[in-house]
Design an enzyme around this catalytic site. Structure first.
Site, short mmCIF file in Angstrom:
data_model
loop_
_atom_site.label_atom_id
_atom_site.label_comp_id
_atom_site.label_asym_id
_atom_site.label_seq_id
_atom_site.Cartn_x
_atom_site.Cartn_y
_atom_site.Cartn_z
N ASP A 454 23.78 -3.38 -10.51
CA ASP A 454 22.85 -3.66 -9.42
C ASP A 454 21.54 -4.13 -10.05
O ASP A 454 21.30 -3.96 -11.24
CB ASP A 454 22.65 -2.38 -8.61
CG ASP A 454 21.65 -2.56 -7.49
OD1 ASP A 454 21.71 -3.60 -6.81
OD2 ASP A 454 20.81 -1.67 -7.30
N LYS A 455 20.70 -4.76 -9.24
CA LYS A 455 19.42 -5.24 -9.76
C LYS A 455 18.28 -4.30 -9.40
O LYS A 455 17.62 -3.72 -10.25
CB LYS A 455 19.10 -6.64 -9.23
CG LYS A 455 17.76 -7.20 -9.72
CD LYS A 455 17.40 -8.48 -9.01
CE LYS A 455 16.93 -8.23 -7.59
NZ LYS A 455 15.62 -7.54 -7.51
N THR A 456 18.05 -4.14 -8.09
CA THR A 456 16.87 -3.41 -7.63
C THR A 456 16.99 -1.94 -7.97
O THR A 456 17.92 -1.26 -7.55
CB THR A 456 16.72 -3.58 -6.10
OG1 THR A 456 16.77 -4.97 -5.79
CG2 THR A 456 15.41 -2.99 -5.64
N LYS A 617 1.24 -21.96 0.54
CA LYS A 617 1.70 -21.48 -0.77
C LYS A 617 3.22 -21.57 -0.79
O LYS A 617 3.89 -21.37 0.23
CB LYS A 617 1.24 -20.04 -1.03
CG LYS A 617 1.80 -19.01 -0.07
CD LYS A 617 1.27 -17.62 -0.35
CE LYS A 617 1.86 -16.59 0.61
NZ LYS A 617 1.31 -15.25 0.44
N ARG A 650 7.14 -14.93 -11.93
CA ARG A 650 7.45 -15.54 -10.64
C ARG A 650 6.24 -16.35 -10.19
O ARG A 650 5.14 -15.81 -10.08
CB ARG A 650 7.78 -14.45 -9.62
CG ARG A 650 8.98 -13.61 -10.02
CD ARG A 650 8.96 -12.25 -9.35
NE ARG A 650 9.11 -12.34 -7.91
CZ ARG A 650 10.27 -12.25 -7.26
NH1 ARG A 650 11.38 -12.08 -7.95
NH2 ARG A 650 10.32 -12.32 -5.96
N THR A 730 23.80 -8.12 -6.55
CA THR A 730 22.62 -7.64 -5.83
C THR A 730 22.62 -8.14 -4.40
O THR A 730 23.18 -9.21 -4.11
CB THR A 730 21.32 -8.08 -6.54
OG1 THR A 730 20.20 -7.66 -5.78
CG2 THR A 730 21.28 -9.59 -6.70
N ARG A 865 22.91 -11.69 -2.58
CA ARG A 865 23.15 -11.54 -1.15
C ARG A 865 24.57 -11.04 -0.89
O ARG A 865 25.27 -11.52 0.00
CB ARG A 865 22.90 -12.86 -0.41
CG ARG A 865 21.50 -13.41 -0.55
CD ARG A 865 20.43 -12.45 -0.09
NE ARG A 865 20.46 -12.21 1.33
CZ ARG A 865 19.77 -11.26 1.96
NH1 ARG A 865 19.00 -10.44 1.26
NH2 ARG A 865 19.84 -11.11 3.24
N LYS A 871 30.64 -6.23 -3.46
CA LYS A 871 30.45 -5.74 -4.83
C LYS A 871 31.73 -5.11 -5.35
O LYS A 871 32.17 -5.36 -6.47
CB LYS A 871 29.31 -4.73 -4.88
CG LYS A 871 27.91 -5.31 -4.66
CD LYS A 871 26.85 -4.22 -4.81
CE LYS A 871 25.45 -4.78 -4.65
NZ LYS A 871 24.40 -3.75 -4.85
N ASP A 891 21.95 2.40 -8.38
CA ASP A 891 21.11 3.55 -8.04
C ASP A 891 21.06 3.83 -6.55
O ASP A 891 20.45 4.83 -6.14
CB ASP A 891 19.67 3.33 -8.54
CG ASP A 891 18.97 2.23 -7.77
OD1 ASP A 891 19.64 1.24 -7.41
OD2 ASP A 891 17.77 2.36 -7.51
#
EC number: 7.6.2.1
Length: 1250
Positions: A454-456, A617, A650, A730, A865, A871, A891
């Protein structure tokens, strides 16, 4: 319609047509990756009432009655579970991850243990030993070890399950407030039922899937954090019906609520919900915006009230969690196959010896020559051979090692404790140690080939930091190297009373420029950050709190706040900021919100002096296309962007444009027309936005750091050196995931990235080649069997959840179309339909296999996404088609399904709750500990287990096959070489402890060298240390040892006289000699196999030999024979035999012949064909001095990149619609009449049926 049915399978290489073949109810819809439109509530209600009313009634079969538990006792709400037994279809709210309870523990555990072939075999053997005609050894030789094995395993399983019970109780006993007897009372989560009215307070987890009824917010909003569900930490808002929010605020109002909800059945779709609330004769449409899902956390809302719709196992997050799977290692499966092989060898050996018994009886038996052996039974030779077969099954039973499994469990238990006790995996800031939550998978940690992460919260800390910026061609913000060297000081923001104390920045020159007020562009830069956003502000206890649609946007507004441009508040049409202490209010004329296609957002404001200005922006790729030709700082900003991208920051470009009044009025008319469009509203708005966002003036760019966890890059670098491939799965945006890929060194500028369209081309080409090959085109054969990608360059895949649906999910036809299908009537039609189904399945499997082959050729894969179910399916694909050992780490609750599906599941604790940890096999607090878990503990565990198994099989073959050779000299009578007590204690006391200690303590190289040389991990991935080749080598070694142990004493005893003139060549002296030689040989052999010597190892080897002699002399004493004459018949055998020097010489000679060839072969192997481990052991001191230099990764350099997708927007869409609707603005609650006036198309008359 038949044509539609057949066309589904006509060209499976093409992207499926979702209008004809949508995803099933249990699958993820294509809308997953499309922008979500947060329209005003009333707009959606009207559309739903007009268009969705009829299908909603037909699809909604799940009924929930508020405050009425008796409602669910009706017969129609019961479902059959077994025979005539029924239970409610509504699940309770308690969760269950444990396997046993006090009643089921014994039968279920015994059933699981006897599924092991060896345990079942010994149970049958124990029964055979009770038959006196075939048993030559007592039943205690099998019963005692079997009970020991079953008991130790049962205790271990019980300890594991008690830990699961504790974790479940921790969740199930969390407190909640539920309406009971007309008032709110404290209730445990496990006692919550469907239909209950609950109150959820700020910062509390949502205990079930609930319909939001009301909240403390005057606008009926509730802010939730969904990190456990989709991994995103930015806040999302939910909106209750205005009617329920108005009428259901007080306790007595909630207690009297008797609404009925009809909605969809429980499913795993996190972003979809369809239902209707019937109350007071009216009906109200419900959607996902009104549902709080279990696992969410209520934020910035003092309290909210909800109606429980789904509980426990029916909640969406639990539906995504998957079933608990019994996990077993590759070595477990291999051991079982080897035990089957030993069974076959045992049967063949017993059959051969039984045939020998038959022939011996026919020629030399009691009826012919050996009359003195007559036992009174007139059995035929063939029947005696049949009895001998079963007798030899018992005698040779130790070929199948009964203590093998219990020894393996003891070793695994000890290895698990070493993981728990490892202080280098202890995270002191949160007092979180590493935890092995299972004791059955340790050696599998040394064989991992693919990691799915996972990423986050797993790779990242969920902390966005304003790191650098470039304004008017000048770059501000210092590099990390300068910060570490202490060359720069942190900016002092004490002059700003509204500054956020947690914000840090290191470049005092920028603050000097701002406070001097000389640079107009610097002023406009930070004013843009304070104005151009959809952040909402509120004051809590006098402190200014921001709520942002993404953490990136929150970081930018916080940066502007600290530099003196403070966003204070907003209304539906104004925004107020403080500019260096001066409060100013700007009129908001339009908000042009962000979405994933636009990659930018703009705001049009009327300044206090009356001028109209657009601030914008967005990503540099889209901003640069819209700049005015005359922008002198384009090149300087481009260079700064390249530098930022090189540091994996970023980036966002900032620009503005002045608009004259006439142009704005003309544009405003088009904007209003697009805003109220009844069809293609988003496309119409995008066209209007495009028209105004032109000829922009560039101000500069920002650089935000998405903070990784400590040493993530180094960990990934080391794991890659160990030939482990890492896939990131993720739920976050593609751009965010790609940026993290660069940050953690999964991607660099030398990597060619393939997206969904590129992959489709490769897959279609491969499938065409396969079709050509099947049709006889030999020219395509080489392409079909070759690689997808050239090997001279690194490649990576970045794919989305919607694209994965083509590969992962079984697609179905719509129900309404399925009903129109013609059912086959003739035999030919049935065969054709079956053929079509088989063809479709084969093509789908072929496409999946090709995708896996392509993905596994890449150095990295990033799936964004994706849902929890997707997953798990990605993990399952690699398991299925690559037969590779997989590890999943995450997590959050959205990672549970993946964690359960992988061979090894790892939970990161302390980030997003405990659900991932509860479902994991191992847990710790930081991703960086993964390299130590695998490269040190995993590798050691694998090496130890392989060495243990090789030696264990060897010592048992050496022990058992002596009986085989002895049979040729005892008339094939199934007589044992050793006494019964030696057979019972050999695997329990005489040879068990040294090999157990090797399985627990041995290490070929130290932990530091294991981390410094990750290539040492590769043998485990390739199963090099334990396989059938190693097994048969152990068998051959055991055969040779048994031959030496039998025939050297046999030759020494033949026609030999002792010193006292008596022959020592009696059976008991021979048994003592062979047993002594065997015990010394196998214990010294484990000494040769030991790489890491301690006092404990040495003591165990010599102690085992000493224990053997001590027990043997006791069992052969006259005293114990007097007490138990029938059990101890070797009276005086050991003292009489071992007082002969000739026998000691025989024992020494036997041991030497067994061990010296092994010593010579080991020396030659290490000298001529040394392994990587041998080389490092030989030069260990030299390598230790080089560890730090070799372990450090090379400095990361992306080089100059002309392409950046790492712009700082990680959310789907902002709060623009919400702001425009005015519901985000604090106001007094509307009157009841006003609320009903807002529902003209929604409210219809409804008469509840009783």
């Amino acid at each position: 319609m038949d044509t539609d049915y057949e066309s589904t399978y006509e060209d499976d290489s093409q992207v499926p047509n979702d209008d004809v073949v949508p995803y099933s109810d249990d699958e993820t819809d294509d809308e997953l990756d499309s922008p979500q439109t947060d329209e005003p509530e009333q707009n959606r209600r009207n559309v739903q009432a007009e268009q969705s009313r009829e299908p909603v009634i037909k699809e909604c079969t799940w009924q929930v009655k508020a405050n009425d538990r008796n409602f669910y006792d009706q017969p129609e709400f019961k479902k059959k579970v077994f025979l005539c037994l029924k239970k409610s279809k509504y699940a309770g709210n308690a969760i269950k991850t444990y396997k046993y309870n006090p009643i089921t523990f014994l039968p279920v555990n015994l059933y699981e243990q006897f599924k092991r072939a060896a345990n079942a075999y010994f149970l049958v053997l124990l029964i055979l030993q009770t038959i006196p005609q075939i048993s030559t050894v007592t039943w205690s030789t099998t019963l005692i070890p079997l009970l020991l094995v079953l008991g130790i395993t049962a205790i271990k399983d019980l300890v594991d399950d008690i830990a699961r019970h504790k974790m479940d109780n921790e969740i199930n006993n969390r407190p909640s407030e539920v309406i009971t007897d007309g008032r709110f009372k404290k209730t445990k989560w496990k006692h919550i039922h469907v239909g209950d009215i609950i109150r959820i307070n700020k910062n509390e987890f949502v205990p079930a899937d609930v319909l939001l009824l009301s909240s403390s917010d005057p606008n009926s909003l509730c802010y939730v954090e969904t990190a456990e569900l989709d991994g995103e930490t930015n806040l999302k808002f939910k909106m209750s019906l205005e009617i329920t929010d108005k009428l259901l605020q007080k306790e007595e109002q909630l207690a009297g609520f008797d609404g009925l909800v009809e909605c969809e059945e429980p499913n795993n779709r996190l972003d979809k919900f369809v239902g209707t609330l019937f109350w007071r004769g009216n009906s109200f449409g419900l959607d996902a915006d009104k549902i709080l899902l279990r696992g969410c956390t209520v934020r910035n809302t003092e309290y909210c009230h909800g109606l429980v719709l789904f509980a426990g196992a029916d909640t969406k997050i639990m539906r995504n969690s998957g079933k608990t799977r019994l996990k077993r290692t590759k070595i477990d499966y291999l051991m079982n196959y080897m035990v089957y092989t030993i069974f076959v060898l045992l049967i063949l050996a017993a059959a051969g010896l039984a045939i020998g018994q038959t022939f011996w009886e026919a020629k030399l038996g009691a009826a012919n020559v050996s009359w003195y052996l007559y036992d009174g039974n007139n059995y035929s030779p063939s029947y005696r051979g049949f009895l001998a077969f079963w007798g030899y099954i018992i005698v040779l039973n130790t070929m199948v090692p009964i203590s093998l499994y219990v020894s393996v469990e003891v070793i695994r238990l000890g290895q698990s404790y070493f993981i728990n006790w490892d202080l280098q995996m202890y995270f002191s800031p949160k007092d979180t140690p590493a935890k092995a939550r299972t004791t059955t998978l340790n050696e599998q940690l040394g064989q991992i080939q693919y990691i799915f992460s996972d990423k986050t919260g797993t790779l990242t800390q969920n902390i966005m930091t304003f790191k650098k910026c470039t304004i008017n061609g000048t770059t501000y913000g210092d590099d990390d190297d300068e910060l570490k060297s202490g060359q720069t000081k942190q900016v002092d923001f004490s002059w700003n009373p509204l500054a956020d104390p947690s914000f840090t920045f290191h470049d005092n020159y920028l603050i000097e420029q701002i406070r001097a007020g000389k640079d107009k562009d610097v002023y406009e830069f930070f004013k843009l950050l304070a104005l151009c956003h959809t952040v909402m502000a509120e004051k809590t206890d006098g402190e200014l709190i921001y709520q942002a649609a993404s953490p990136d946007e929150g970081a930018l507004v916080t940066a502007a706040r600290n530099f003196g441009f403070v966003f204070l508040s907003r209304t539906q049409s104004t925004i107020t900021i403080s500019e260096l202490g001066q409060e100013k209010t700007y009129e908001v004329l339009a908000i042009l919100d962000f979405n994933s296609d636009r990659k930018r957002m703009s705001i049009i404001v009327r300044q206090p002096d009356g001028r109209i200005r657009l601030y914008c922006k967005g990503a540099d790729t889209v901003i640069y296309e819209r700049l005015h030709p005359d922008n002198p700082i384009k090149d300087q900003t481009q260079k700064a962007l390249d530098i930022f991208a090189n540091a994996s920051l970023r980036t966002l470009c900032l620009c503005y444009k002045d608009i004259n009044k006439g142009d704005f009025e003309n544009w405003s008319k088009k904007y209003k027309q697009a805003s109220v469009a009844t069809s293609n509203r988003d496309e119409a708005l995008d066209r209007v936005y495009e028209a105004i966002e032109t000829d922009l003036k560039l101000l500069g760019a920002t650089a935000i750091e998405d903070k990784l966890q400590d040493d993530v890059s180094g960990t990934i670098f080391n794991l890659a050196r160990a030939d482990i491939k890492i896939w990131v799965l993720t739920g976050d945006k593609k751009e965010t995931a790609e940026n993290i890929g660069y940050s953690c060194k999964l991607l660099d500028d030398d990597t060619e990235i393939l997206y969904g369209e590129d992959i489709n081309v490769h897959l279609q080409t491969r499938m065409e080649n396969q079709r050509n090959q099947m049709s006889g085109n030999q020219g395509a054969q080489s392409n079909q069997s070759g690689a997808f990608l050239p090997t001279d360059k690194k490649h990576a895949l970045i794919i989305t959840g919607s694209w994965l649906n083509e590969i992962l999910l079984e697609k179905k036809k719509r129900k309404k179309k399925r009903l129109k299908l013609k059912f086959p009537r003739t035999k030919e039609e049935k065969e054709q339909q079956l053929h079509e189904k088989l063809k479709a399945y084969a093509l789908k499997e072929q496409r999946q296999r090709s995708f896996v082959d392509l993905a596994c050729e890449c150095s990295a894969v990033i799936c964004c996404r994706v849902t929890p179910k997707q997953k798990a399916m990605v993990v399952d694909l690699v398991k299925r088609y690559k037969k590779a050992v997989t590890l999943a780490i995450g997590d959050g609750a959205n990672d549970v399904n993946m964690i359960k599906t992988a061979h090894i599941g790892v939970g990161i604790s302390g980030q997003e709750g405990m659900q991932a940890v509860m479902s994991s096999d191992y847990s710790f607090a930081q991703f960086r500990y993964l390299q130590r878990l695998l490269l040190v503990h995993g590798r050691w565990s694998y090496i130890r287990m392989c060495k243990f198994l090789r030696y264990f099989f060897y010592k048992n073959f050496s022990f058992t096959l002596v009986h085989f050779w002895y049979s040729f000299f005892n008339g094939f009578s199934a007589q044992t070489v050793y006494e019964d007590w030696f057979i019972t204690l050999y695997n329990v006391l005489y040879s068990s402890l040294p090999v157990l200690l090797v399985g627990l303590l041995d290490q070929d190289v130290s932990d530091k060298l294991s981390l410094a040389f990750p290539r040492l991990y590769v043998p485990g991935q390739k199963d090099l240390l334990f396989n059938y080749k190693k097994f048969f080598l152990s068998l051959f070694h055991g055969i040779v040892t048994s031959l030496i142990i039998f025939f050297i004493p046999y030759g020494a005893f033949l026609l030999t006289m002792g010193q006292d003139g008596e022959a020592p060549s009696d059976y008991q002296s021979f048994a003592v000699t062979t047993a002594t030689a065997l015990v010394i040989t196998v214990n010294f052999q484990i000494g040769l196999d030991t790489s890491y010597w301690t006092f404990v190892n040495a003591f165990s080897i010599f102690g085992s030999i000493a224990i053997y002699f001590g027990i043997m002399f006791d069992l052969h004493s006259a005293g114990i024979h007097v007490l138990f004459p029938s059990m101890f018949i070797f009276t005086g055998a050991a003292p009489n035999a071992l007082r002969q020097p000739y026998l000691w010489l025989t024992i020494i000679l036997t041991v030497a012949f067994c061990l010296l060839p092994i010593v010579a072969l080991r020396f030659l192997a290490k000298t001529i064909w040394p392994s990587e481990s041998d080389k490092i052991q030989k030069k260990g001191k030299k390598f230790k001095a080089e560890v730090e230099q070799r372990a450090k990764p090379k400095p990361f350099a992306r080089g100059v990149s002309t392409r950046r997708s790492a712009y700082a927007f990680s959310h789907q869409r902002g709060y623009a619609d919400l702001i425009s609707s005015g519901r985000s603005i604090r106001k007094k609650r509307a009157s009841l009449d006003a609320v009903f006036d807002n529902y003209p198309a929604q409210i219809t008359h409804f008469t509840p049926q009783t």
